[in-house]
Design a protein around this motif. Sequence first.
Motif, short mmCIF file in Angstrom:
data_model
loop_
_atom_site.label_atom_id
_atom_site.label_comp_id
_atom_site.label_asym_id
_atom_site.label_seq_id
_atom_site.Cartn_x
_atom_site.Cartn_y
_atom_site.Cartn_z
N PRO A 70 -17.33 66.08 14.26
CA PRO A 70 -16.71 67.39 14.07
C PRO A 70 -15.24 67.34 13.64
O PRO A 70 -14.67 68.36 13.32
N HIS A 71 -14.65 66.13 13.65
CA HIS A 71 -13.24 66.07 13.25
C HIS A 71 -12.95 64.83 12.41
O HIS A 71 -12.80 63.72 12.92
N SER A 72 -12.88 65.04 11.10
CA SER A 72 -12.56 63.93 10.21
C SER A 72 -11.62 64.41 9.11
O SER A 72 -11.51 65.62 8.86
N HIS A 73 -10.93 63.46 8.54
CA HIS A 73 -10.12 63.70 7.33
C HIS A 73 -10.55 62.59 6.38
O HIS A 73 -9.89 61.55 6.28
N LEU A 74 -11.68 62.80 5.70
CA LEU A 74 -12.24 61.71 4.88
C LEU A 74 -11.29 61.28 3.77
O LEU A 74 -11.30 60.12 3.36
N MET A 89 -8.49 73.92 15.00
CA MET A 89 -7.03 73.74 14.94
C MET A 89 -6.65 72.51 15.77
O MET A 89 -7.22 72.27 16.83
N HIS A 90 -5.68 71.73 15.27
CA HIS A 90 -5.10 70.66 16.08
C HIS A 90 -4.23 71.34 17.14
O HIS A 90 -3.42 72.20 16.80
N LEU A 91 -4.37 70.94 18.39
CA LEU A 91 -3.58 71.60 19.45
C LEU A 91 -3.29 70.64 20.60
O LEU A 91 -4.15 69.85 20.98
N ALA A 150 -8.98 70.46 18.19
CA ALA A 150 -8.91 69.00 18.05
C ALA A 150 -7.84 68.45 18.98
O ALA A 150 -6.72 68.95 19.01
N HIS A 151 -8.21 67.45 19.72
CA HIS A 151 -7.36 66.66 20.62
C HIS A 151 -7.18 67.31 22.00
O HIS A 151 -7.75 66.83 22.95
N ALA A 152 -6.37 68.37 22.12
CA ALA A 152 -6.11 68.97 23.44
C ALA A 152 -5.78 67.87 24.46
O ALA A 152 -6.27 67.88 25.58
N THR A 182 -14.06 61.25 15.18
CA THR A 182 -13.40 59.98 14.82
C THR A 182 -11.96 60.15 14.39
O THR A 182 -11.20 59.20 14.41
N ASP A 183 -11.57 61.38 13.95
CA ASP A 183 -10.30 61.52 13.25
C ASP A 183 -10.41 60.66 11.98
O ASP A 183 -11.51 60.35 11.56
N SER A 184 -9.28 60.25 11.39
CA SER A 184 -9.42 59.56 10.09
C SER A 184 -9.28 58.05 10.22
O SER A 184 -8.84 57.54 11.24
ZN LIG Z 1 -6.93 65.66 12.65
#
Ligand SMILES: [Zn+2]
Length: 403
Positions: A59-63, A202-204, A258-260, A309-311
Amino acid sequence: MILKAAWVVPVTSPPIHAGYVEIADGRVVAVGAVSALPSTATQVTDLGNVILTPGFVNPHSHLELSCYANLLKPARFWNWIEQLIRLRSKPGQLERERDAVIDGARQSLRAGVTCVGDISRRNCAWPVLKQLPIRKVCFVELLTLADHPPRNPDELRRGAREVVEDELLTVGISPHTPYTVPFDQIRSAIALADEIRRPWTMHLAETPEEVAYLRGEKGALSPTIEKLLAQCGIKAPHCSPIALLAECSQGVRPGSIAHANYVTDDEFGQLADVGHVVIYCPRSHHFFGHSPHPFMRMRAAGVTVALGTDSLASNDSLSLLDELHYVRTQVANPPPPDELLQMVTLDAARALNLDEQIGSLEPGKQADLSAFSCAPNINDPIRALIDSPAPANAVWIAGRPVI
Ligand SMILES: [Zn+2]
Protein backbone atom coordinates in the motif's frame (compact mmCIF):
# COMPACT_ATOMS: atom_id res chain seq x y z
CA MET A 1 -10.13 -22.81 -14.70
CA ILE A 2 -9.23 -24.73 -11.55
CA LEU A 3 -5.81 -24.43 -9.90
CA LYS A 4 -4.83 -27.24 -7.54
CA ALA A 5 -2.02 -26.67 -5.03
CA ALA A 6 -0.41 -28.49 -2.12
CA TRP A 7 -1.60 -25.59 0.00
CA VAL A 8 -4.18 -22.88 -0.54
CA VAL A 9 -4.06 -19.96 1.89
CA PRO A 10 -7.31 -17.98 1.67
CA VAL A 11 -6.27 -15.57 4.54
CA THR A 12 -9.86 -15.22 5.80
CA SER A 13 -9.98 -18.92 6.70
CA PRO A 14 -7.35 -21.52 7.69
CA PRO A 15 -4.91 -22.88 5.08
CA ILE A 16 -6.23 -25.83 3.07
CA HIS A 17 -3.93 -28.83 2.49
CA ALA A 18 -4.42 -30.19 -1.05
CA GLY A 19 -6.69 -27.32 -2.01
CA TYR A 20 -8.03 -25.72 -5.14
CA VAL A 21 -9.16 -22.32 -6.39
CA GLU A 22 -11.72 -22.13 -9.17
CA ILE A 23 -11.60 -19.03 -11.37
CA ALA A 24 -14.07 -17.73 -13.95
CA ASP A 25 -14.23 -14.35 -15.68
CA GLY A 26 -11.25 -13.11 -13.70
CA ARG A 27 -12.82 -13.81 -10.33
CA VAL A 28 -12.61 -16.48 -7.68
CA VAL A 29 -15.65 -18.74 -7.89
CA ALA A 30 -14.82 -21.36 -5.27
CA VAL A 31 -12.06 -22.34 -2.84
CA GLY A 32 -11.87 -25.70 -1.11
CA ALA A 33 -10.25 -29.09 -0.67
CA VAL A 34 -9.47 -31.09 -3.80
CA SER A 35 -11.28 -34.04 -2.21
CA ALA A 36 -14.52 -32.06 -2.57
CA LEU A 37 -14.00 -31.42 -6.31
CA PRO A 38 -16.42 -33.37 -8.52
CA SER A 39 -14.66 -35.97 -10.68
CA THR A 40 -16.21 -34.28 -13.73
CA ALA A 41 -14.27 -31.03 -13.12
CA THR A 42 -12.48 -29.83 -16.25
CA GLN A 43 -9.68 -27.35 -17.01
CA VAL A 44 -7.79 -28.44 -13.93
CA THR A 45 -4.14 -27.45 -13.56
CA ASP A 46 -2.14 -29.13 -10.83
CA LEU A 47 0.50 -26.68 -9.63
CA GLY A 48 2.13 -29.34 -7.44
CA ASN A 49 4.14 -28.41 -4.37
CA VAL A 50 3.23 -24.77 -4.12
CA ILE A 51 1.52 -22.47 -1.65
CA LEU A 52 -1.20 -20.47 -3.36
CA THR A 53 -1.96 -17.14 -1.68
CA PRO A 54 -3.87 -14.00 -2.58
CA GLY A 55 -1.50 -11.66 -4.40
CA PHE A 56 0.27 -9.42 -1.91
CA VAL A 57 -0.69 -5.75 -1.70
CA ASN A 58 1.95 -3.07 -1.15
CA PRO A 59 0.00 0.00 0.00
CA HIS A 60 2.97 2.38 0.17
CA SER A 61 5.55 2.58 -2.59
CA HIS A 62 7.33 5.18 -4.69
CA LEU A 63 8.31 3.01 -7.65
CA GLU A 64 9.87 5.97 -9.49
CA LEU A 65 12.64 5.95 -6.88
CA SER A 66 13.67 2.38 -7.73
CA CYS A 67 16.63 3.74 -9.73
CA TYR A 68 18.18 5.11 -6.54
CA ALA A 69 18.53 1.65 -4.98
CA ASN A 70 21.81 1.16 -3.10
CA LEU A 71 22.89 4.77 -3.66
CA LEU A 72 21.97 6.15 -0.25
CA LYS A 73 23.30 4.89 3.05
CA PRO A 74 21.08 4.47 6.12
CA ALA A 75 20.74 7.92 7.66
CA ARG A 76 18.43 10.20 9.55
CA PHE A 77 15.43 11.11 7.43
CA TRP A 78 16.38 14.78 6.96
CA ASN A 79 19.90 13.99 5.76
CA TRP A 80 18.55 11.31 3.47
CA ILE A 81 15.90 13.51 1.88
CA GLU A 82 18.48 16.20 1.06
CA GLN A 83 20.67 13.63 -0.66
CA LEU A 84 17.69 12.14 -2.47
CA ILE A 85 16.62 15.55 -3.80
CA ARG A 86 20.16 16.06 -5.10
CA LEU A 87 20.15 12.66 -6.83
CA ARG A 88 16.73 13.19 -8.38
CA SER A 89 17.67 16.58 -9.81
CA LYS A 90 20.49 15.11 -11.94
CA PRO A 91 19.88 15.40 -15.71
CA GLY A 92 17.53 12.86 -17.28
CA GLN A 93 15.26 12.55 -14.26
CA LEU A 94 11.99 11.87 -16.09
CA GLU A 95 13.37 9.12 -18.34
CA ARG A 96 15.36 7.58 -15.51
CA GLU A 97 12.36 7.50 -13.18
CA ARG A 98 10.03 6.20 -15.88
CA ASP A 99 12.35 3.21 -16.33
CA ALA A 100 12.47 2.89 -12.56
CA VAL A 101 8.68 2.52 -12.43
CA ILE A 102 8.86 -0.36 -14.91
CA ASP A 103 11.68 -1.98 -13.01
CA GLY A 104 9.91 -1.52 -9.66
CA ALA A 105 6.66 -2.99 -10.97
CA ARG A 106 8.51 -6.02 -12.37
CA GLN A 107 10.37 -6.55 -9.12
CA SER A 108 7.05 -6.34 -7.25
CA LEU A 109 5.39 -8.94 -9.48
CA ARG A 110 8.33 -11.30 -9.11
CA ALA A 111 7.92 -11.01 -5.34
CA GLY A 112 4.25 -11.99 -5.62
CA VAL A 113 3.00 -8.42 -5.15
CA THR A 114 -0.02 -8.03 -7.42
CA CYS A 115 -1.18 -4.59 -6.31
CA VAL A 116 0.70 -1.42 -5.42
CA GLY A 117 -0.39 1.87 -3.91
CA ASP A 118 2.11 4.08 -5.68
CA ILE A 119 2.85 7.75 -5.10
CA SER A 120 4.37 9.68 -7.97
CA ARG A 121 5.68 13.20 -7.46
CA ARG A 122 4.92 14.63 -10.87
CA ASN A 123 2.06 12.32 -11.78
CA CYS A 124 4.38 10.59 -14.23
CA ALA A 125 4.07 7.00 -13.07
CA TRP A 126 0.50 6.22 -14.06
CA PRO A 127 0.95 6.17 -17.88
CA VAL A 128 3.83 3.74 -17.36
CA LEU A 129 2.01 1.55 -14.83
CA LYS A 130 -1.07 1.53 -17.05
CA GLN A 131 0.88 -0.49 -19.62
CA LEU A 132 1.93 -3.09 -17.06
CA PRO A 133 -0.11 -6.07 -15.87
CA ILE A 134 -0.17 -5.10 -12.19
CA ARG A 135 -3.10 -3.75 -10.16
CA LYS A 136 -2.40 -0.24 -8.91
CA VAL A 137 -3.74 2.76 -7.11
CA CYS A 138 -1.85 5.70 -8.63
CA PHE A 139 -1.78 8.44 -6.01
CA VAL A 140 -1.52 11.96 -7.37
CA GLU A 141 0.59 13.90 -4.90
CA LEU A 142 0.01 17.47 -3.77
CA LEU A 143 3.22 19.16 -2.63
CA THR A 144 2.95 22.93 -2.22
CA LEU A 145 6.71 23.41 -1.86
CA ALA A 146 7.52 21.64 -5.12
CA ASP A 147 8.89 23.09 -8.37
CA HIS A 148 6.40 21.10 -10.44
CA PRO A 149 2.62 20.58 -10.28
CA PRO A 150 0.49 19.55 -8.53
CA ARG A 151 1.29 22.35 -6.07
CA ASN A 152 -2.24 23.52 -5.24
CA PRO A 153 -5.73 22.03 -5.11
CA ASP A 154 -6.57 23.11 -8.69
CA GLU A 155 -3.48 21.41 -10.10
CA LEU A 156 -4.25 18.39 -7.95
CA ARG A 157 -7.76 18.14 -9.35
CA ARG A 158 -6.41 18.51 -12.88
CA GLY A 159 -3.77 15.84 -12.21
CA ALA A 160 -6.38 13.41 -10.89
CA ARG A 161 -8.58 14.05 -13.93
CA GLU A 162 -5.68 13.25 -16.29
CA VAL A 163 -5.33 9.73 -14.94
CA VAL A 164 -7.15 7.26 -17.21
CA GLU A 165 -8.51 4.53 -15.00
CA ASP A 166 -9.19 0.96 -16.11
CA GLU A 167 -10.02 -2.32 -14.41
CA LEU A 168 -6.51 -2.51 -12.92
CA LEU A 169 -5.89 1.21 -12.37
CA THR A 170 -7.55 3.42 -9.78
CA VAL A 171 -6.61 7.01 -9.10
CA GLY A 172 -5.86 8.12 -5.54
CA ILE A 173 -5.10 11.42 -3.82
CA SER A 174 -2.13 12.17 -1.60
CA PRO A 175 -1.47 15.44 0.19
CA HIS A 176 2.26 14.90 0.84
CA THR A 177 2.75 15.83 4.51
CA PRO A 178 1.43 18.42 6.98
CA TYR A 179 4.74 20.30 6.76
CA THR A 180 4.77 20.57 2.95
CA VAL A 181 1.09 21.33 2.34
CA PRO A 182 -0.90 24.03 4.19
CA PHE A 183 -3.72 22.88 6.43
CA ASP A 184 -6.58 24.14 4.22
CA GLN A 185 -5.06 22.47 1.16
CA ILE A 186 -4.74 19.14 2.97
CA ARG A 187 -8.41 19.47 3.81
CA SER A 188 -9.42 20.22 0.23
CA ALA A 189 -7.27 17.34 -1.09
CA ILE A 190 -8.99 14.89 1.25
CA ALA A 191 -12.37 16.39 0.34
CA LEU A 192 -11.53 15.86 -3.34
CA ALA A 193 -10.79 12.17 -2.67
CA ASP A 194 -14.12 11.89 -0.91
CA GLU A 195 -15.94 13.71 -3.71
CA ILE A 196 -14.57 11.39 -6.42
CA ARG A 197 -14.85 8.40 -4.04
CA ARG A 198 -11.25 7.39 -4.36
CA PRO A 199 -8.65 6.43 -1.73
CA TRP A 200 -6.38 8.99 -0.10
CA THR A 201 -3.13 8.67 1.79
CA MET A 202 -0.77 11.01 3.60
CA HIS A 203 2.68 10.74 5.20
CA LEU A 204 2.19 11.65 8.86
CA ALA A 205 4.16 11.71 12.11
CA GLU A 206 7.19 10.29 10.36
CA THR A 207 9.88 12.06 12.43
CA PRO A 208 10.07 13.60 15.92
CA GLU A 209 11.06 16.88 14.24
CA GLU A 210 7.83 16.93 12.24
CA VAL A 211 5.79 16.39 15.39
CA ALA A 212 7.68 19.16 17.23
CA TYR A 213 7.17 21.52 14.28
CA LEU A 214 3.43 20.81 14.15
CA ARG A 215 3.18 21.47 17.87
CA GLY A 216 4.71 24.89 17.26
CA GLU A 217 8.26 24.39 18.53
CA LYS A 218 10.51 27.03 16.95
CA GLY A 219 13.59 25.61 15.23
CA ALA A 220 12.24 22.07 15.11
CA LEU A 221 13.10 21.84 11.42
CA SER A 222 16.22 23.33 9.83
CA PRO A 223 16.17 27.15 9.36
CA THR A 224 16.25 26.72 5.56
CA ILE A 225 13.16 24.50 5.56
CA GLU A 226 11.28 26.68 8.03
CA LYS A 227 11.98 29.77 5.90
CA LEU A 228 10.74 27.93 2.82
CA LEU A 229 7.56 26.85 4.61
CA ALA A 230 6.85 30.40 5.74
CA GLN A 231 7.27 31.62 2.14
CA CYS A 232 4.69 29.07 0.98
CA GLY A 233 2.22 30.09 3.66
CA ILE A 234 2.64 26.88 5.63
CA LYS A 235 2.17 27.51 9.34
CA ALA A 236 2.47 25.16 12.28
CA PRO A 237 -1.05 24.22 13.39
CA HIS A 238 0.02 24.01 17.07
CA CYS A 239 -1.45 20.57 17.59
CA SER A 240 -0.54 16.90 17.36
CA PRO A 241 -0.42 15.13 13.98
CA ILE A 242 -3.54 13.15 14.86
CA ALA A 243 -5.46 16.26 15.94
CA LEU A 244 -4.50 17.83 12.61
CA LEU A 245 -5.62 14.72 10.78
CA ALA A 246 -8.97 14.79 12.59
CA GLU A 247 -9.50 18.42 11.60
CA CYS A 248 -8.61 17.76 7.95
CA SER A 249 -10.66 14.61 7.50
CA GLN A 250 -13.77 15.43 9.46
CA GLY A 251 -16.90 13.98 7.91
CA VAL A 252 -15.14 12.16 5.07
CA ARG A 253 -14.25 8.52 4.55
CA PRO A 254 -11.10 7.32 6.32
CA GLY A 255 -7.77 7.09 4.51
CA SER A 256 -4.37 5.60 5.09
CA ILE A 257 -1.57 7.14 7.08
CA ALA A 258 1.96 6.28 6.01
CA HIS A 259 4.40 5.73 8.88
CA ALA A 260 2.66 7.25 11.96
CA ASN A 261 5.95 6.48 13.73
CA TYR A 262 5.55 9.07 16.45
CA VAL A 263 1.89 8.94 17.41
CA THR A 264 1.27 8.85 21.15
CA ASP A 265 -0.62 5.94 22.73
CA ASP A 266 -3.49 8.12 23.93
CA GLU A 267 -4.38 8.85 20.29
CA PHE A 268 -4.56 5.25 19.05
CA GLY A 269 -8.20 4.97 20.10
CA GLN A 270 -9.09 7.94 17.94
CA LEU A 271 -7.37 6.40 14.90
CA ALA A 272 -9.22 3.14 15.51
CA ASP A 273 -12.60 4.84 15.91
CA VAL A 274 -12.27 6.76 12.65
CA GLY A 275 -10.93 3.73 10.79
CA HIS A 276 -7.79 5.17 9.22
CA VAL A 277 -5.33 2.43 8.27
CA VAL A 278 -1.74 2.91 9.43
CA ILE A 279 0.97 1.77 7.03
CA TYR A 280 4.14 0.68 8.77
CA CYS A 281 7.18 0.18 6.52
CA PRO A 282 9.44 -2.00 8.70
CA ARG A 283 12.73 -2.07 6.83
CA SER A 284 12.51 1.56 5.72
CA HIS A 285 11.72 2.42 9.36
CA HIS A 286 14.91 0.65 10.40
CA PHE A 287 16.91 2.34 7.61
CA PHE A 288 16.08 5.76 9.12
CA GLY A 289 16.99 4.64 12.64
CA HIS A 290 13.56 5.48 14.11
CA SER A 291 12.51 4.38 17.60
CA PRO A 292 10.61 1.08 17.59
CA HIS A 293 7.26 1.44 15.81
CA PRO A 294 4.23 1.23 18.12
CA PHE A 295 2.30 -0.97 15.63
CA MET A 296 1.62 -3.75 18.13
CA ARG A 297 0.08 -1.33 20.62
CA MET A 298 -1.87 0.29 17.79
CA ARG A 299 -3.26 -3.11 16.80
CA ALA A 300 -4.15 -3.84 20.41
CA ALA A 301 -6.11 -0.57 20.44
CA GLY A 302 -8.04 -1.67 17.35
CA VAL A 303 -6.12 0.18 14.62
CA THR A 304 -5.72 -1.67 11.32
CA VAL A 305 -2.02 -1.72 10.48
CA ALA A 306 -0.81 -2.73 7.02
CA LEU A 307 2.80 -3.21 5.99
CA GLY A 308 4.43 -1.45 3.04
CA THR A 309 7.91 -1.26 1.55
CA ASP A 310 8.33 2.47 0.92
CA SER A 311 10.86 2.96 -1.90
CA LEU A 312 14.11 1.28 -2.87
CA ALA A 313 15.87 4.51 -1.92
CA SER A 314 15.44 3.38 1.70
CA ASN A 315 14.91 -0.37 1.40
CA ASP A 316 16.62 -3.46 -0.02
CA SER A 317 13.73 -4.93 -1.95
CA LEU A 318 10.07 -4.48 -2.86
CA SER A 319 9.18 -7.90 -1.44
CA LEU A 320 6.52 -7.97 1.24
CA LEU A 321 7.68 -11.46 2.25
CA ASP A 322 11.08 -9.90 3.01
CA GLU A 323 9.19 -7.34 5.09
CA LEU A 324 7.37 -10.10 7.02
CA HIS A 325 10.61 -12.00 7.50
CA TYR A 326 12.21 -8.87 8.90
CA VAL A 327 9.37 -8.27 11.37
CA ARG A 328 9.34 -11.91 12.44
CA THR A 329 13.09 -12.07 13.03
CA GLN A 330 14.08 -8.53 14.02
CA VAL A 331 11.13 -6.98 15.82
CA ALA A 332 10.36 -7.79 19.46
CA ASN A 333 7.17 -9.83 20.08
CA PRO A 334 5.93 -9.90 16.49
CA PRO A 335 2.37 -10.96 15.59
CA PRO A 336 1.87 -14.66 14.69
CA PRO A 337 2.44 -15.64 11.02
CA ASP A 338 -1.24 -15.66 10.02
CA GLU A 339 -1.74 -12.11 11.34
CA LEU A 340 1.45 -10.97 9.62
CA LEU A 341 0.18 -12.36 6.33
CA GLN A 342 -3.09 -10.50 6.76
CA MET A 343 -1.10 -7.25 7.12
CA VAL A 344 0.21 -7.60 3.54
CA THR A 345 -3.02 -8.86 2.02
CA LEU A 346 -6.43 -7.98 3.41
CA ASP A 347 -5.34 -5.12 5.71
CA ALA A 348 -3.15 -3.67 2.95
CA ALA A 349 -6.09 -3.90 0.52
CA ARG A 350 -8.15 -1.99 3.06
CA ALA A 351 -5.54 0.79 3.07
CA LEU A 352 -6.36 1.21 -0.64
CA ASN A 353 -10.15 0.83 -0.23
CA LEU A 354 -9.85 -2.39 -2.24
CA ASP A 355 -10.65 -4.93 0.48
CA GLU A 356 -13.98 -5.80 -1.12
CA GLN A 357 -12.12 -6.80 -4.29
CA ILE A 358 -8.74 -8.23 -3.32
CA GLY A 359 -6.68 -9.35 -0.33
CA SER A 360 -8.18 -12.80 0.26
CA LEU A 361 -9.28 -15.84 -1.72
CA GLU A 362 -13.05 -15.77 -1.45
CA PRO A 363 -15.80 -16.27 -4.01
CA GLY A 364 -16.54 -13.03 -5.84
CA LYS A 365 -13.11 -11.49 -5.31
CA GLN A 366 -10.67 -10.70 -8.11
CA ALA A 367 -8.48 -13.70 -8.95
CA ASP A 368 -5.17 -12.06 -8.02
CA LEU A 369 -2.98 -14.94 -6.84
CA SER A 370 0.64 -15.80 -6.19
CA ALA A 371 2.20 -19.26 -6.01
CA PHE A 372 5.39 -20.08 -4.11
CA SER A 373 7.28 -23.38 -4.18
CA CYS A 374 7.29 -25.35 -0.96
CA ALA A 375 8.79 -28.54 0.40
CA PRO A 376 6.40 -31.49 0.24
CA ASN A 377 6.38 -32.13 3.98
CA ILE A 378 5.54 -28.74 5.52
CA ASN A 379 2.60 -28.40 7.87
CA ASP A 380 2.49 -24.64 8.38
CA PRO A 381 2.52 -22.99 4.94
CA ILE A 382 2.32 -19.39 6.22
CA ARG A 383 5.28 -19.91 8.48
CA ALA A 384 7.18 -21.60 5.66
CA LEU A 385 6.56 -18.58 3.41
CA ILE A 386 7.76 -16.09 6.00
CA ASP A 387 10.71 -18.12 7.26
CA SER A 388 12.26 -18.47 3.80
CA PRO A 389 11.09 -15.64 1.55
CA ALA A 390 11.46 -16.55 -2.12
CA PRO A 391 10.29 -15.11 -5.43
CA ALA A 392 6.89 -16.22 -6.67
CA ASN A 393 6.98 -18.91 -9.33
CA ALA A 394 3.61 -17.93 -10.75
CA VAL A 395 1.35 -14.87 -10.50
CA TRP A 396 -2.16 -14.25 -11.82
CA ILE A 397 -3.99 -10.95 -11.96
CA ALA A 398 -7.74 -10.98 -12.56
CA GLY A 399 -7.30 -14.63 -13.51
CA ARG A 400 -4.65 -13.93 -16.18
CA PRO A 401 -1.15 -15.40 -15.73
CA VAL A 402 1.45 -12.61 -15.69
CA ILE A 403 4.44 -14.65 -14.48
ZN1 LIG B 1 6.52 7.51 1.33
